[in-house]
Scaffold this active site. Structure first.
Site, PDB file in Angstrom:
ATOM      1  N   THR A   1      26.022  48.660  65.466  1.00 17.00           N
ATOM      2  CA  THR A   1      24.862  47.755  65.567  1.00 17.00           C
ATOM      3  C   THR A   1      25.147  46.567  66.493  1.00 17.00           C
ATOM      4  OG1 THR A   1      25.633  46.391  63.741  1.00 17.00           O
ATOM      5  CG2 THR A   1      24.248  48.280  63.170  1.00 17.00           C
TER       6      THR A   1
ATOM      7  N   ASP B   1      42.734  35.752  76.007  1.00 15.02           N
ATOM      8  CA  ASP B   1      42.389  35.880  74.588  1.00 15.02           C
ATOM      9  C   ASP B   1      43.134  34.796  73.806  1.00 15.02           C
ATOM     10  OD1 ASP B   1      41.378  38.366  72.496  1.00 15.02           O
ATOM     11  OD2 ASP B   1      42.727  36.802  71.736  1.00 15.02           O
TER      12      ASP B   1
ATOM     13  N   ARG C   1      32.654  42.493  64.597  1.00 16.64           N
ATOM     14  CA  ARG C   1      31.460  43.050  65.213  1.00 16.64           C
ATOM     15  C   ARG C   1      31.342  44.528  64.882  1.00 16.64           C
ATOM     16  NH1 ARG C   1      29.526  43.149  71.398  1.00 16.64           N
ATOM     17  NH2 ARG C   1      31.405  44.383  71.625  1.00 16.64           N
TER      18      ARG C   1
ATOM     19  N   ASP D   1      45.360  36.040  70.888  1.00 13.16           N
ATOM     20  CA  ASP D   1      46.587  36.702  71.365  1.00 13.16           C
ATOM     21  C   ASP D   1      47.559  35.683  71.935  1.00 13.16           C
ATOM     22  OD1 ASP D   1      45.817  39.196  70.606  1.00 13.16           O
ATOM     23  OD2 ASP D   1      45.034  39.772  72.580  1.00 13.16           O
TER      24      ASP D   1
HETATM   25  N1  URA Z   1      37.542  34.965  73.089  1.00  9.77           N
HETATM   26  C1  URA Z   1      38.714  34.691  73.696  1.00  9.77           C
HETATM   27  O1  URA Z   1      39.747  34.620  73.045  1.00  9.77           O
HETATM   28  N2  URA Z   1      38.721  34.489  75.029  1.00  9.77           N
HETATM   29  C2  URA Z   1      37.610  34.537  75.780  1.00  9.77           C
HETATM   30  O2  URA Z   1      37.694  34.328  76.976  1.00  9.77           O
HETATM   31  C3  URA Z   1      36.398  34.833  75.125  1.00  9.77           C
HETATM   32  C4  URA Z   1      36.387  35.046  73.786  1.00  9.77           C
END
Ligand code: URA
Length: 207
Positions: A106, A198, A102, A201
């Site tokens: 922008t 995430d 991203r 992660d």
């Molecule tokens: N990406 C992720 O890894 N977790 C989320 O909750 C949203 C986007």
């Protein structure tokens, strides 16, 4: 079209993955297992054709998946967590990758990597990303697949937010979405709540 895969094993494995106490190795293993079950659902209605074979007892017109080998496309990086398990169930699949980041100014998704199988227009293309959150990157990835010629696309994720589903539905109404759960909402940072954190992660042990 939205399909929620409510199979008991999928739901059970997903719940363990959501638990923040679940360590990386177990998270990865569960993701592998769950992606096999999701692969089974997303391919449930593939067209079959009768192929003449000989069983030890004699001839038979046996049903086999028709058409060109399907393509799995991972939306980097978290999509890779779904690939291995899916390839165990669909070993001949062709594999592609779409990488987007991203732009901080922008806020638009910018492509940094694109590597796709040939003849996309003749294949079922299954785009995979564990999280359909805002839908921005998933929608942009599907844009890229369509620009590359894909006509028959399905989107497979583990978790979806209602916002992401709406975004996908309005941008790509022709793309069916498959998920194990539609969670409550997004938080202010675009994370799915209750979600699992995430996904990248948690599967790669980063952060
Ligand atoms: N990406 C992720 O890894 N977790 C989320 O909750 C949203 C986007």
């Amino acid at each position: 079209m939205l399909t929620i895969v409510d199979h008991a094993l999928v739901q059970h494995k997903l719940s363990i993955m959501r638990d923040k106490a679940t360590p990386t190795a177990q998270f990865r293993q569960l993701l592998r297992e769950i992606s096999q079950l999701l692969a089974y659902e997303v391919t449930r209605d593939l067209p079959l054709e009768a192929v003449a074979i000989e069983t030890p007892m004699g001839p038979m017109d046996a049903p086999m998946v028709a058409g060109k080998k399907l393509a799995l496309v991972s939306i980097l990086r978290a999509g890779n967590g779904l690939l291995d398990g899916m390839l165990e169930v669909i070993p001949p699949a062709r594999v592609g990758f779409v990488g987007l980041y991203r732009d901080e100014k922008t806020l638009e998704p910018v492509e940094y990597y694109l590597n796709l199988p040939d003849a996309l227009d003749e294949r079922l293309v299954i785009a995979v990303d564990p999280m359909l959150a805002t839908g921005n990157s998933s929608v942009a990835a599907i844009d890229k697949l369509k620009q590359a010629g894909a006509k028959n696309i399905r989107f497979l994720c583990l978790l979806a937010a209602p916002e992401g589903i709406e975004r996908m539905k309005s941008a790509h109404p022709d793309v069916p979405v498959y998920t194990a759960s539609v969670d409550k909402q997004l938080n202010d940072n675009g994370y799915i709540v209750p979600g699992l954190g995430d996904a990248g992660d948690r599967m790669f042990g980063t952060k």
